[in-house]
Write a protein that holds these residues in place. Structure first.
Motif, PDB file in Angstrom:
ATOM      1  N   HIS A 175     -12.461  26.861 -82.878  1.00  0.00           N
ATOM      2  CA  HIS A 175     -13.309  28.105 -83.191  1.00  0.00           C
ATOM      3  C   HIS A 175     -12.394  29.186 -82.730  1.00  0.00           C
ATOM      4  CE1 HIS A 175     -16.411  31.170 -82.953  1.00  0.00           C
ATOM      5  NE2 HIS A 175     -15.898  31.461 -82.006  1.00  0.00           N
ATOM      6  N   LYS A 176     -11.624  29.187 -81.814  1.00  0.00           N
ATOM      7  CA  LYS A 176     -11.092  30.265 -81.143  1.00  0.00           C
ATOM      8  C   LYS A 176      -9.748  30.678 -82.166  1.00  0.00           C
ATOM      9  CE  LYS A 176     -13.120  31.682 -77.469  1.00  0.00           C
ATOM     10  NZ  LYS A 176     -13.644  33.011 -77.594  1.00  0.00           N
ATOM     11  N   LEU A 177      -9.256  29.714 -82.560  1.00  0.00           N
ATOM     12  CA  LEU A 177      -7.793  29.590 -83.216  1.00  0.00           C
ATOM     13  C   LEU A 177      -8.230  29.949 -84.951  1.00  0.00           C
ATOM     14  CD1 LEU A 177      -5.739  26.997 -81.766  1.00  0.00           C
ATOM     15  CD2 LEU A 177      -5.758  29.395 -81.266  1.00  0.00           C
ATOM     16  N   ARG A 178      -9.240  29.306 -85.189  1.00  0.00           N
ATOM     17  CA  ARG A 178      -9.503  29.233 -86.893  1.00  0.00           C
ATOM     18  C   ARG A 178     -10.746  30.145 -86.944  1.00  0.00           C
ATOM     19  NH1 ARG A 178      -7.534  23.286 -88.350  1.00  0.00           N
ATOM     20  NH2 ARG A 178      -5.722  23.102 -87.606  1.00  0.00           N
ATOM     21  N   GLY A 179     -11.551  30.428 -86.272  1.00  0.00           N
ATOM     22  CA  GLY A 179     -12.762  31.033 -86.146  1.00  0.00           C
ATOM     23  C   GLY A 179     -13.793  30.229 -87.035  1.00  0.00           C
ATOM     24  N   LYS A 180     -13.470  28.874 -86.874  1.00  0.00           N
ATOM     25  CA  LYS A 180     -14.474  27.906 -87.489  1.00  0.00           C
ATOM     26  C   LYS A 180     -16.108  27.841 -86.538  1.00  0.00           C
ATOM     27  CE  LYS A 180     -11.392  24.556 -89.508  1.00  0.00           C
ATOM     28  NZ  LYS A 180     -11.967  24.617 -90.796  1.00  0.00           N
ATOM     29  N   LYS A 181     -16.966  27.606 -87.119  1.00  0.00           N
ATOM     30  CA  LYS A 181     -18.369  27.581 -86.466  1.00  0.00           C
ATOM     31  C   LYS A 181     -18.434  26.462 -85.490  1.00  0.00           C
ATOM     32  CE  LYS A 181     -23.187  27.722 -87.302  1.00  0.00           C
ATOM     33  NZ  LYS A 181     -23.496  28.884 -86.610  1.00  0.00           N
ATOM     34  N   ARG A 182     -18.905  26.680 -84.273  1.00  0.00           N
ATOM     35  CA  ARG A 182     -19.087  25.698 -83.437  1.00  0.00           C
ATOM     36  C   ARG A 182     -20.077  24.567 -83.724  1.00  0.00           C
ATOM     37  NH1 ARG A 182     -17.950  26.758 -78.115  1.00  0.00           N
ATOM     38  NH2 ARG A 182     -18.043  24.628 -77.749  1.00  0.00           N
ATOM     39  N   LEU A 183     -19.519  23.327 -83.849  1.00  0.00           N
ATOM     40  CA  LEU A 183     -20.338  22.041 -84.220  1.00  0.00           C
ATOM     41  C   LEU A 183     -20.686  21.333 -82.848  1.00  0.00           C
ATOM     42  CD1 LEU A 183     -18.393  20.734 -87.138  1.00  0.00           C
ATOM     43  CD2 LEU A 183     -20.370  22.446 -87.197  1.00  0.00           C
ATOM     44  N   LEU A 184     -19.795  21.437 -81.841  1.00  0.00           N
ATOM     45  CA  LEU A 184     -20.160  20.565 -80.637  1.00  0.00           C
ATOM     46  C   LEU A 184     -19.976  21.589 -79.659  1.00  0.00           C
ATOM     47  CD1 LEU A 184     -21.029  17.710 -79.419  1.00  0.00           C
ATOM     48  CD2 LEU A 184     -18.674  17.395 -79.295  1.00  0.00           C
ATOM     49  N   THR A 185     -21.078  21.814 -78.609  1.00  0.00           N
ATOM     50  CA  THR A 185     -20.947  22.589 -77.494  1.00  0.00           C
ATOM     51  C   THR A 185     -20.886  21.654 -76.219  1.00  0.00           C
ATOM     52  OG1 THR A 185     -23.096  23.217 -77.308  1.00  0.00           O
ATOM     53  CG2 THR A 185     -21.807  24.587 -78.759  1.00  0.00           C
ATOM     54  N   LYS A 186     -20.591  22.458 -75.180  1.00  0.00           N
ATOM     55  CA  LYS A 186     -20.779  21.745 -73.661  1.00  0.00           C
ATOM     56  C   LYS A 186     -22.088  21.136 -73.369  1.00  0.00           C
ATOM     57  CE  LYS A 186     -19.705  22.255 -68.836  1.00  0.00           C
ATOM     58  NZ  LYS A 186     -19.283  23.041 -67.667  1.00  0.00           N
ATOM     59  N   ASN A 187     -23.295  22.246 -73.916  1.00  0.00           N
ATOM     60  CA  ASN A 187     -24.682  21.796 -73.668  1.00  0.00           C
ATOM     61  C   ASN A 187     -24.845  20.631 -74.556  1.00  0.00           C
ATOM     62  OD1 ASN A 187     -25.152  23.536 -71.487  1.00  0.00           O
ATOM     63  ND2 ASN A 187     -25.547  25.225 -72.768  1.00  0.00           N
ATOM     64  N   LEU A 188     -24.406  20.843 -75.974  1.00  0.00           N
ATOM     65  CA  LEU A 188     -24.970  19.635 -76.901  1.00  0.00           C
ATOM     66  C   LEU A 188     -24.481  18.337 -76.325  1.00  0.00           C
ATOM     67  CD1 LEU A 188     -26.529  19.153 -79.449  1.00  0.00           C
ATOM     68  CD2 LEU A 188     -24.271  19.886 -80.408  1.00  0.00           C
ATOM     69  N   SER A 189     -23.172  18.429 -75.998  1.00  0.00           N
ATOM     70  CA  SER A 189     -22.471  17.201 -75.566  1.00  0.00           C
ATOM     71  C   SER A 189     -23.436  16.304 -74.447  1.00  0.00           C
ATOM     72  CB  SER A 189     -21.074  17.209 -75.237  1.00  0.00           C
ATOM     73  OG  SER A 189     -21.052  17.897 -74.022  1.00  0.00           O
ATOM     74  N   LYS A 190     -23.677  17.471 -73.463  1.00  0.00           N
ATOM     75  CA  LYS A 190     -24.725  16.824 -72.528  1.00  0.00           C
ATOM     76  C   LYS A 190     -26.021  16.301 -73.005  1.00  0.00           C
ATOM     77  CE  LYS A 190     -27.225  18.483 -68.138  1.00  0.00           C
ATOM     78  NZ  LYS A 190     -27.598  19.485 -67.502  1.00  0.00           N
ATOM     79  N   THR A 191     -26.675  17.025 -74.138  1.00  0.00           N
ATOM     80  CA  THR A 191     -27.919  16.398 -74.362  1.00  0.00           C
ATOM     81  C   THR A 191     -27.508  15.146 -75.151  1.00  0.00           C
ATOM     82  OG1 THR A 191     -28.669  18.726 -74.821  1.00  0.00           O
ATOM     83  CG2 THR A 191     -29.732  17.031 -76.253  1.00  0.00           C
ATOM     84  N   LEU A 192     -26.550  14.904 -75.819  1.00  0.00           N
ATOM     85  CA  LEU A 192     -26.231  13.860 -76.468  1.00  0.00           C
ATOM     86  C   LEU A 192     -26.157  12.450 -75.868  1.00  0.00           C
ATOM     87  CD1 LEU A 192     -23.701  15.173 -79.513  1.00  0.00           C
ATOM     88  CD2 LEU A 192     -26.296  14.306 -79.718  1.00  0.00           C
ATOM     89  N   ARG A 193     -25.791  12.903 -74.364  1.00  0.00           N
ATOM     90  CA  ARG A 193     -25.799  11.736 -73.301  1.00  0.00           C
ATOM     91  C   ARG A 193     -27.183  11.593 -72.653  1.00  0.00           C
ATOM     92  NH1 ARG A 193     -22.878  13.278 -69.557  1.00  0.00           N
ATOM     93  NH2 ARG A 193     -22.305  15.251 -70.034  1.00  0.00           N
ATOM     94  N   SER A 194     -27.925  12.552 -72.451  1.00  0.00           N
ATOM     95  CA  SER A 194     -29.142  12.308 -71.688  1.00  0.00           C
ATOM     96  C   SER A 194     -30.103  11.619 -72.103  1.00  0.00           C
ATOM     97  CB  SER A 194     -29.718  13.869 -71.479  1.00  0.00           C
ATOM     98  OG  SER A 194     -30.118  14.318 -72.704  1.00  0.00           O
ATOM     99  N   LYS A 195     -30.906  10.943 -71.376  1.00  0.00           N
ATOM    100  CA  LYS A 195     -31.822   9.893 -71.495  1.00  0.00           C
ATOM    101  C   LYS A 195     -33.292  10.741 -71.203  1.00  0.00           C
ATOM    102  CE  LYS A 195     -28.884   5.839 -70.850  1.00  0.00           C
ATOM    103  NZ  LYS A 195     -28.713   4.739 -70.338  1.00  0.00           N
ATOM    104  N   SER A 196     -33.843  10.987 -72.345  1.00  0.00           N
ATOM    105  CA  SER A 196     -34.939  11.839 -72.155  1.00  0.00           C
ATOM    106  C   SER A 196     -36.239  11.200 -72.823  1.00  0.00           C
ATOM    107  CB  SER A 196     -34.956  13.237 -72.962  1.00  0.00           C
ATOM    108  OG  SER A 196     -34.003  13.876 -72.415  1.00  0.00           O
ATOM    109  N   TYR A 197     -37.186  10.702 -72.058  1.00  0.00           N
ATOM    110  CA  TYR A 197     -38.537  10.010 -72.466  1.00  0.00           C
ATOM    111  C   TYR A 197     -39.715  10.885 -72.501  1.00  0.00           C
ATOM    112  CZ  TYR A 197     -35.242   6.167 -71.554  1.00  0.00           C
ATOM    113  OH  TYR A 197     -33.882   5.069 -71.599  1.00  0.00           O
TER     114      TYR A 197
END
Length: 336
Positions: free
Chosen positions: A279-301
């Protein structure tokens, strides 16, 4: 008359199909003619009488911050389904998210107050719920310090606008669906998951989340609006599934080999940093953020007991059936 915002999205288009089965007058907001044609396509999944139902909708071109056009759309309206929202987990979209999700909802609430709307239904998300490792309910406390995503923050604040409207005399219900599964929008949101599995998905995370079919969300919304229940929020989740189990259901429906590799914490940490660098070097839209990576690992019931206790005749469709139907429609769309 019923007003539907976000009528050209996944929830809104399916809601319009359901509402046009009755003789009620319906008004829906749209932003471009192309998105209206998408709604017709959604209708074609479920009926041969597309034009007969579609022509019952009065369309108004407006976004949530165009107050003159919004005010015009509210004339004669008694009930509002507020489905419109911007979905993004990219921190760079924060102010756009605020403009649509918070300011836009504030405008809908204000006009509901001014016009004496009889009832409002707001479509929120389980992203606004607090976290509990055992069971998440409507009473689980939201923690603003818990590294929330920009999407969750703006949807939570949008809910606060609805609660303000309740205090100012607008009877309302808030629905908090899990990941909503439905056909027709295969380039974004949950629909994009079906496309990724279809093309070949190698890695999944260890996370767990709640899933629900779009038609169940619609039935629940309409039932709540037609009931005497008000000023409450309801979680709508049919099943809590691991990402592995969910993607396996999709793979099986497509007759493909399911993903077997687990993306570990260190892999996701590397991936979101690489995504940030691109994103910083090429201006690409963010697809995976720190918060999203945390959500993908969390176990929510999530628990839908409150909703099911209020709707004793209601039964959620099994996610396996929902996935099968969506995959069948996806395959037909791809072949066209």
């Amino acid at each position: 008359m019923i007003l539907v915002t976000g009528g050209t999205g996944l929830v809104g288009s399916h809601l319009l199909f359901e509402l046009t089965k009755s003789q009620q007058k319906i008004c829906a907001l749209y932003r471009s003619q192309k998105t209206i044609e998408k709604v017709k396509h959604i209708f074609s999944y479920y009926t041969d009488s597309v034009d007969a139902q579609f022509d019952r909708i009065e369309w108004v071109q407006s976004d949530l911050n165009d107050l003159p056009k919004l005010a015009e759309a509210f004339k004669g309206v008694t009930h509002v389904y507020h489905c419109a929202a911007l979905i993004s987990f990219d921190p760079n979209d924060y102010y756009k998210l605020r403009e649509t999700n918070i300011s836009g909802t504030a405008n809908i609430v204000n006009l509901s107050v001014i016009n004496g709307i009889q009832k409002l239904c707001y479509v929120s998300s389980v992203a606004t719920m607090g976290y509990d490792p055992v069971k998440i309910t409507e009473e689980t406390t939201w923690n603003p310090e818990d590294h929330q995503s920009v999407y969750a923050i703006t949807k939570y604040e949008a809910e606060m606008e609805v609660w303000r409207g309740i205090q100012e005399g607008v009877p309302s219900v808030i629905v908090n669906p899990g990941v909503i599964l439905g056909p027709g929008f295969f380039r974004s949101g949950s629909g994009g998951l079906f496309k990724r599995v279809y093309k070949g998905l190698r890695y999944v995370t260890e996370g767990v989340s709640g899933y629900v079919g779009v038609t169940d969300v619609i039935k629940g919304m309409v039932s709540l609006m037609n009931s005497d229940r008000k000023n409450e929020r309801y979680i709508m989740v049919a099943e809590n599934l691991s990402f592995l189990d969910f993607t396996t259901l999709i793979s099986n429906a497509f007759k493909l080999a399911p993903p077997k590799k687990i993306a570990r914490k260190w892999m996701l940490s590397f991936a979101w940093r690489l995504d940030w660098l691109k994103h910083k070097l090429r201006g690409k839209k963010r697809l995976l953020t720190k918060n999203l990576s945390k959500t993908l690992r969390s176990k929510s019931y999530y628990s839908s007991n409150k909703f099911l206790e209020s709707e004793t005749e209601f039964k959620f469709n099994p996610i396996s059936s929902v996935v099968s139907e969506v995959c069948q429609i996806f395959s037909k769309d791809v072949s066209v």
